[in-house]
Each structure stands twice: as structure tokens, then as C-alpha cells.
Scaffold this active site. Structure first.
Site, PDB file in Angstrom:
ATOM      1  N   CYS A  99      56.905  25.144   6.488  1.00  9.56           N
ATOM      2  CA  CYS A  99      56.717  26.122   7.555  1.00  9.56           C
ATOM      3  C   CYS A  99      58.039  26.822   7.855  1.00  9.56           C
ATOM      4  O   CYS A  99      59.074  26.190   7.978  1.00  9.56           O
ATOM      5  CB  CYS A  99      56.200  25.526   8.856  1.00  9.56           C
TER       6      CYS A  99
ATOM      7  N   ARG B 241      61.080  27.225   1.450  1.00  8.28           N
ATOM      8  CA  ARG B 241      60.693  26.017   2.176  1.00  8.28           C
ATOM      9  C   ARG B 241      59.295  25.543   1.776  1.00  8.28           C
ATOM     10  O   ARG B 241      58.924  24.405   2.051  1.00  8.28           O
ATOM     11  CB  ARG B 241      60.721  26.287   3.684  1.00  8.28           C
TER      12      ARG B 241
ATOM     13  N   TRP C 132      52.650  25.804   5.952  1.00 14.82           N
ATOM     14  CA  TRP C 132      52.361  24.778   4.947  1.00 14.82           C
ATOM     15  C   TRP C 132      51.327  23.869   5.608  1.00 14.82           C
ATOM     16  O   TRP C 132      51.629  23.160   6.556  1.00 14.82           O
ATOM     17  CB  TRP C 132      53.642  24.020   4.611  1.00 14.82           C
TER      18      TRP C 132
ATOM     19  N   ASN D 114      56.230  25.044  13.827  1.00 11.54           N
ATOM     20  CA  ASN D 114      56.554  24.194  12.679  1.00 11.54           C
ATOM     21  C   ASN D 114      56.540  22.760  13.186  1.00 11.54           C
ATOM     22  O   ASN D 114      57.203  22.458  14.174  1.00 11.54           O
ATOM     23  CB  ASN D 114      57.949  24.592  12.150  1.00 11.54           C
ATOM     24  N   GLY D 115      55.769  21.894  12.539  1.00 15.23           N
ATOM     25  CA  GLY D 115      55.702  20.491  12.968  1.00 15.23           C
ATOM     26  C   GLY D 115      54.260  20.045  13.073  1.00 15.23           C
ATOM     27  O   GLY D 115      53.358  20.720  12.573  1.00 15.23           O
TER      28      GLY D 115
ATOM     29  N   GLU E 274      64.435  10.211 -11.571  1.00 13.04           N
ATOM     30  CA  GLU E 274      64.748  11.595 -11.250  1.00 13.04           C
ATOM     31  C   GLU E 274      64.299  12.537 -12.375  1.00 13.04           C
ATOM     32  O   GLU E 274      63.745  13.607 -12.119  1.00 13.04           O
ATOM     33  CB  GLU E 274      66.257  11.744 -10.984  1.00 13.04           C
TER      34      GLU E 274
ATOM     35  N   LYS F 104      61.590  15.476 -11.638  1.00  9.00           N
ATOM     36  CA  LYS F 104      61.939  16.887 -11.857  1.00  9.00           C
ATOM     37  C   LYS F 104      60.911  17.540 -12.760  1.00  9.00           C
ATOM     38  O   LYS F 104      60.436  18.632 -12.502  1.00  9.00           O
ATOM     39  CB  LYS F 104      63.340  16.925 -12.484  1.00  9.00           C
TER      40      LYS F 104
ATOM     41  N   GLU G 151      57.336  17.885 -10.995  1.00  3.79           N
ATOM     42  CA  GLU G 151      57.209  18.800  -9.852  1.00  3.79           C
ATOM     43  C   GLU G 151      57.312  20.261 -10.254  1.00  3.79           C
ATOM     44  O   GLU G 151      56.665  21.109  -9.644  1.00  3.79           O
ATOM     45  CB  GLU G 151      58.176  18.454  -8.722  1.00  3.79           C
TER      46      GLU G 151
ATOM     47  N   HIS H 133      53.701  -4.849 -20.316  1.00  8.56           N
ATOM     48  CA  HIS H 133      52.822  -5.580 -19.397  1.00  8.56           C
ATOM     49  C   HIS H 133      51.657  -4.715 -18.934  1.00  8.56           C
ATOM     50  O   HIS H 133      51.044  -5.008 -17.907  1.00  8.56           O
ATOM     51  CB  HIS H 133      53.631  -6.130 -18.221  1.00  8.56           C
TER      52      HIS H 133
ATOM     53  N   LYS I  42      60.315  22.673   0.755  1.00  8.24           N
ATOM     54  CA  LYS I  42      61.722  22.309   0.555  1.00  8.24           C
ATOM     55  C   LYS I  42      62.187  21.295   1.582  1.00  8.24           C
ATOM     56  O   LYS I  42      62.821  20.307   1.263  1.00  8.24           O
ATOM     57  CB  LYS I  42      62.579  23.575   0.636  1.00  8.24           C
TER      58      LYS I  42
HETATM   59  C1  F6R Z   1      62.611  16.867  -5.276  1.00  6.80           C
HETATM   60  C2  F6R Z   1      63.039  17.103  -3.916  1.00  6.80           C
HETATM   61  C3  F6R Z   1      62.577  16.187  -2.863  1.00  6.80           C
HETATM   62  C4  F6R Z   1      63.699  15.930  -1.834  1.00  6.80           C
HETATM   63  C5  F6R Z   1      63.141  15.131  -0.655  1.00  6.80           C
HETATM   64  C6  F6R Z   1      64.218  14.826   0.369  1.00  6.80           C
HETATM   65  O1  F6R Z   1      63.162  17.806  -6.141  1.00  6.80           O
HETATM   66  O2  F6R Z   1      63.725  18.067  -3.641  1.00  6.80           O
HETATM   67  O3  F6R Z   1      62.104  14.985  -3.393  1.00  6.80           O
HETATM   68  O4  F6R Z   1      64.740  15.266  -2.471  1.00  6.80           O
HETATM   69  O5  F6R Z   1      62.109  15.846  -0.036  1.00  6.80           O
HETATM   70  O6  F6R Z   1      64.746  15.987   0.919  1.00  6.80           O
HETATM   71  P1  F6R Z   1      66.123  15.970   1.683  1.00  6.80           P
HETATM   72  O7  F6R Z   1      67.190  15.628   0.697  1.00  6.80           O
HETATM   73  O8  F6R Z   1      66.285  17.351   2.246  1.00  6.80           O
HETATM   74  O9  F6R Z   1      66.021  14.919   2.750  1.00  6.80           O
END
Ligand code: F6R
Length: 583
Positions: A2, A27, A75, A99-100, A460, A464, A467, A483, A578
Site C-alpha cells: 500500500c 511497494r 495491496w 495503509n495497514g 536465498e 530469488k 519470486e 529422506h 516491497k
Molecule cells: C525478498 C524480499 C523479502 C524481504 C522481507 C523483509 O526478495 O525482499 O523477503 O527480505 O520482506 O523485508 P525487510 O528487509 O524490509 O524487513
């Protein structure tokens, strides 16, 4: 997650609001809306999908003359991403964006329905709007104060009232700033939305109400006017441009060498600036998503190199689980945005228990930066692509420093200084990553396997890839496959075998042999060649504390290339936000 923007001034707010929404696109959102207003008239336009749909509708509408406005990217949480559910919402004399999440929206709605209110959406936001209207008798501040007293959950509200020419803002949990300019003022979820207009802003704290007109901003707390410092943002407008790259994700990966240099420089000049964690008997690393995976690298290094007991936990679990604070403990919160709701809740849990907190954080004005006892800042600058890349690398670098500082290692400062150059070299090998991407982008399931710290790297790499490319992928501890999961390995299943940990190297290679003999298309990523494999990415060898930093950029670029080949919306993957400011 949002985005909110608002404008009060002498001109039409339309362009500012639409530009602001575009800056907040990163975001994550699934619908958008705008409300334009003058003292008495109001016009709301909403649309589902991208902001360009909203822009099109605004272009084709006959607009009222206006000098105040609010806009929103939504969102979806309460209710599907439909036009009806999109913000702004209007009830009676009140129009707002939110937002929230309002957790007690259900019971408030019941009450308001009994009072004769009619709701047109499924959202908690419309209920909050109704509640403010319910209390509104001509005194805006009183109405907001009474309403927020009743609301539980999190919110950042931008609010307009019929009959006046001011904008009101209030927040709890979700971020909101007030931008200051000559003869016009703004509200925004973050600085990126206003930086092309002003770099002066006020950080709104919880419990404060901003009353904003074209030439004045008043901050009210407990019904009294208070003085707030006007801050100056130190980010340039260019920092949020793509600067010639096709995508922010690529630009941000390419920034890694310079940012590593900037982030590490002060600590390499004086390592005592890094806290010595040996003063604690136990460390809890708490974060979400990639930040948690950076924490897993930290756990491995602190345990192996400094013999410090570490628990690494997802913030969404940590905040609700039974945690034993029976030893001298430090809680490390890792967060790029510093606004992740679960990580904030975990931080507050630690503080309520009298536990020391340390943030590894990017956004210096964020809640986590402001509420933790100590902070280590990663100098990533604005990270616009939804998938984190540069911030993750810098978080891992800080964990490398923390482990180095807490160990009795020989001096490796001159080796650490080579990191940016090595990362630069790795990023230069884009042909290799594209070639691998072409071999795997049509597969359905992709595996990343490794052991110990290499498993953390796999987590990671896999996140990556999935997503940004929407390909199913899984990270597995290499020794665990047999297993159960090995039954998924077929002829041609891509498996990335990550091997940087020398202690376990031979064991991992044996596990990789097991999948190879079942037909897997193995891609080795290591700091030494492994005989018998055609596809190999060999990165420079560096001290264990920083080896992960030379592997993950390759995986980031492979994920990027795969997503590009699959035609995905790389910077704004579907369903993602984001800054995850709701639980
Ligand atoms: C993945 C990604 C998310 C953030 C997670 C935490 O690429 O960006 O998994 O790492 O949402 O976000 P922050 O670091 O802002 O607390």
C-alpha cells in the site's frame, strides 16, 4: 505494501499524486485510486491493476477544479482487489486512504450498521472512514482522536473532510511522512514519492496528528500543538532512476561493489565500530524473507567462527512463540525497510523483556532504526525492485564483520578490501548466467542444495529465483534429500549444487553425485573446480567470513535472466509487496 500520497497547495494535485503513486509502485499493489477535492466538491476515480489504468481513467474524466487530493495503491488484505475495494473510501463527510489492517473492523462495522451506516466495500478501511465520520461534528481533530482510540491494528491514514481545505494524517505501525515545500505540502508513505518535489520532511510519530494546509503544517499530540524537527533527506532524485538499466533489479545488483565499499569503509578503518558480540551469552537473529536468510549466514558464521550460541528465527514465528530469555541475550533485527510489521513486533517483544536490541537496517528513519538500542546501517540507498539484492549482500557483509570482530581470527582486513573488486568481476560474467538461464528457464522445478552455510546460500538463491521468475524452486540441505525429496529428481531436473564450505565439501559432492546419477542437470557453484561436471560457476576464493558474498550475486543474476526470458514483471512480481507493513 500500500502506498499513500497526498497534496495540499495552490495547484491541481493530479500530477503530483499520479507521479507519487508511480514512485511507490515498487511497494507492490493490485489496484489504485485518487480523490480530488476543493472545499466542497469531491471526485474519486479508481481502477484495478496498474497505475496506467488509473491514469487513463483520469485522463478521460472531466475533472473538478481541486487543490487538495489523496491517492493510494492498494495491496489487498480485507476483500479482493476490485474497484469497489480500492481506496480512497468516502463515508459521509470523510474521505480517506489507509495503509495497514484494522483488526477490530468487524465489530465496529456491526456497531455502525446498527447506526444506519451503509458500506459499499469489503474493506476495513471503509469502516475506519465510517467511524471517523460517526464522531465528526465539525471538529476534525476530535473525530480522529476518538476514532483511533477505538481502532486496533495498524494504520497510516490520509484524511480529508468536506467543508475544509486541509489534509490530515495519523499513523500507528505503518509509516507516513509529511513533505514540506513552499506554498504546498504533502504526505507520503516514504520519501521516494516526494523527493522530486522536496527533500524536507517531518517524520510522523505514533499518536501524532498532522494538520496540513498549503502554507502550514501543525503536529498535534494529546490535543496540543507540538514542535517537530524538519529533516532533510540525503537521497538524490537520480538514486531512484534506472540509469539506463532495463530493470531496477539489475541496476541494484550492479551497484553491489560500490555499496560494499561504502558500507565496509568505516568499519575497516576502525573495526571497534562493530559491536563485540562476545559480551552476550546468546544471540537471536530475527527477520523475514531474505533478511532472515542473511541472518542464517550470520548464525553459521557466529557459531562456527566465534562460538556464540545463535538462534535464527522468522519474525512471524518469534513474535508469538515461547522464547527463553534466560541468558544474557542480544536480539539482532535485520531489515532493509525497517518497517516490516513482524520484525517490528519481534523487536518490541525483546524490548518488553528488557533484552538489548541491535538493528542491521537500511532506512535510517524507519521504526526499527529508531526503536532499537543500537544500529548498524547498510548504505544501500533506496532499493526499488521488490526483490532485495543489494541490501541482502550488505546485510551478509555486516554479519561477516560481526563474526570476524567476535572471533580470534588473524587480521583479514586487506582481504576484505578485495571484496568489491571480486564482486565486480563476478558481475561481469553475465554471458555465463544467461547461458545457464537459457538451459533452465523452461523447467518446472529447480533445486538448490548445499550444507551448513551453503544451505543458507541456497535459501536465498531459491527465493530469488521463485519470486521473480514464478518458477517453482526449493532449497534443500544436501544430506537430507535422500529422506524423501530425491523422488522429485528426474532426467533433466536442474539442481544447483553450492559448495563453499571446505569442511563439508566432500560430503556435499557425494550428495550431488546422488542427484546426478538420477538424471539431474547439475550446476556447480563453488570456489574450486569439481571434476566430472560440465556446468560450473567458479568464484574467487576469499576468507570464509565473506565467501557467501561471492556466490549470491551469481544466483541473483541467474534469477534475473530467467525472469527476463520468461517475460515476468521483474521489478514488481505479482502478489508481492516491497515493504510488508501488515502481519
Ligand atoms: C525478498 C524480499 C523479502 C524481504 C522481507 C523483509 O526478495 O525482499 O523477503 O527480505 O520482506 O523485508 P525487510 O528487509 O524490509 O524487513
Amino acid at each position: 505494501m500500500c502506498g499513500i500520497v497526498g497534496y495540499v497547495g495552490k495547484h491541481s494535485p493530479k500530477d503530483f499524486l499520479l507521479n507519487g503513486l508511480k514512485s511507490l509502485e515498487y511497494r507492490g499493489y493490485d489496484s489504485a485510486g485518487i480523490a480530488l477535492k476543493n472545499k466542497h466538491d469531491l471526485q474519486i476515480i479508481k481502477s484495478v491493476g496498474k497505475i496506467k489504468n488509473l491514469e487513463e481513467k483520469v485522463k478521460n474524466a472531466s475533472l473538478i477544479k481541486s487543490n487538495i487530493g489523496i491517492a493510494h495503491t492498494r495491496w489487498a488484505t480485507h476483500g479482493a482487489p476490485t474497484e469497489n475495494n480500492a481506496h480512497p473510501h468516502q463515508v459521509g463527510k470523510v474521505t480517506l486512504v489507509h495503509n495497514g489492517i484494522i483488526e477490530n473492523a468487524g465489530e465496529i462495522k456491526e456497531r455502525l450498521l446498527k447506526e444506519g451506516y451503509i458500506f459499499n466495500s469489503d474493506t476495513d478501511t471503509e469502516v475506519a472512514c465510517g467511524l471517523i465520520n460517526y464522531y465528526y461534528d465539525g471538529d476534525e481533530i476530535k473525530a480522529i482522536e476518538k476514532a483511533i482510540e477505538k481502532l486496533t491494528g495498524s494504520y497510516a491514514f490520509g484524511i480529508m473532510f468536506e467543508g475544509n481545505e486541509k489534509l490530515y494524517a495519523v499513523r500507528k505501525g505503518s509509516p507516513l511522512i509529511v513533505g514540506i515545500n513552499d506554498a504546498e505540502n504533502y504526505i507520503a508513505s516514504d520519501i521516494t514519492a516526494i523527493i522530486n518535489y522536496t527533500n524536507k520532511y517531518i517524520l510522523l510519530d505514533e499518536g501524532e496528528i498532522a494538520v496540513i494546509s498549503d502554507n502550514e503544517v501543525e503536529i498535534i499530540k494529546d490535543s496540543k500543538k507540538i514542535n517537530k524537527e524538519v529533516l532533510t533527506a540525503d537521497i538524490s532524485a537520480e538514486a531512484k532512476d534506472k540509469q539506463g538499466y532495463d530493470h531496477y533489479m539489475l541496476k541494484e545488483i550492479m551497484e553491489e561493489p560500490v555499496l560494499l565499499e561504502n558500507t565496509l569503509r568505516p568499519f575497516l578503518a576502525d573495526i571497534s565500530l562493530i559491536p563485540d558480540l562476545r559480551e552476550y551469552e546468546e544471540v537471536h537473529i530475527v527477520a523475514c524473507g531474505s533478511a532472515m536468510y542473511a541472518g542464517m549466514i550470520g548464525k553459521s558464521l557466529l557459531e562456527e567462527k566465534a562460538s556464540i550460541k545463535v538462534m535464527c528465527e522468522l519474525a512471524s514465528e518469534y513474535r508469538y512463540k515461547k522464547v527463553f530469555y534466560d541468558r544474557k541475550t542480544l536480539v539482532i533485527l535485520v531489515s532493509q525497510s525497517g518497517e516490516t510489521a513482524d520484525t517490528i513486533a519481534a523487536m518490541r517483544k525483546a524490548k518488553e523483556n528488557g533484552i538489548d536490541t541491535l538493528a542491521i537496517v537500511n532506512v535510517k528513519t524507519s521504526t526499527i532504526a529508531r526503536e532499537t538500542d543500537r544500529q548498524i546501517y547498510i548504505e544501500a540507498g533506496p532499493e526499488i525492485a521488490v526483490a532485495t539484492t543489494k541490501a541482502y549482500i550488505l546485510q551478509v557483509a555486516i554479519f561477516g564483520l560481526l563474526a570476524y570482530r567476535a572471533s580470534n581470527s588473524i587480521n583479514i582486513i586487506s582481504e576484505i578490501k578485495k571484496l568489491p573488486r571480486y564482486v565486480n568481476e563476478i558481475l561481469g560474467d553475465r554471458d555465463t548466467y544467461l547461458k545457464i538461464a537459457k538451459e533452465i528457464y523452461q523447467n518446472n522445478d529447480i533445486f538448490f542444495i548445499g550444507r551448513k552455510i551453503d544451505y543458507a546460500i541456497c535459501m536465498e538463491g531459491s527465493l530469488k529465483l521463485k519470486e521473480v521468475s514464478y518458477l517453482h524452486s526449493e532449497a534443500y540441505q544436501a544430506g537430507e534429500l535422500k529422506h524423501g525429496t530425491i523422488s522429485l529428481i528426474d532426467d533433466g531436473t536442474p539442481v544447483f549444487g553450492i559448495i563453499t564450505d571446505d569442511d563439508i565439501r566432500d560430503k556435499t559432492i557425494s550428495n550431488i553425485e546422488e542427484v546426478k546419477s538420477r538424471g539431474a542437470k547439475v550446476i556447480i557453484v563453488s570456489n574450486r573446480k569439481v571434476s566430472g561436471y560440465d556446468r560450473q560457476i567458479i568464484v574467487p576464493k576469499i576468507s570464509d567470513y565473506f565467501q557467501a558474498i561471492l556466490v549470491v550475486p551469481c544466483l541473483q543474476l541467474i534469477a534475473y535472466e530467467v525472469a527476463k526470458l520468461r517475460g515476468c514483471d521483474i521489478d514488481k512480481p505479482k502478489n508481492l509487496a516491497k515493504s510488508v507493513t501488515v502481519e
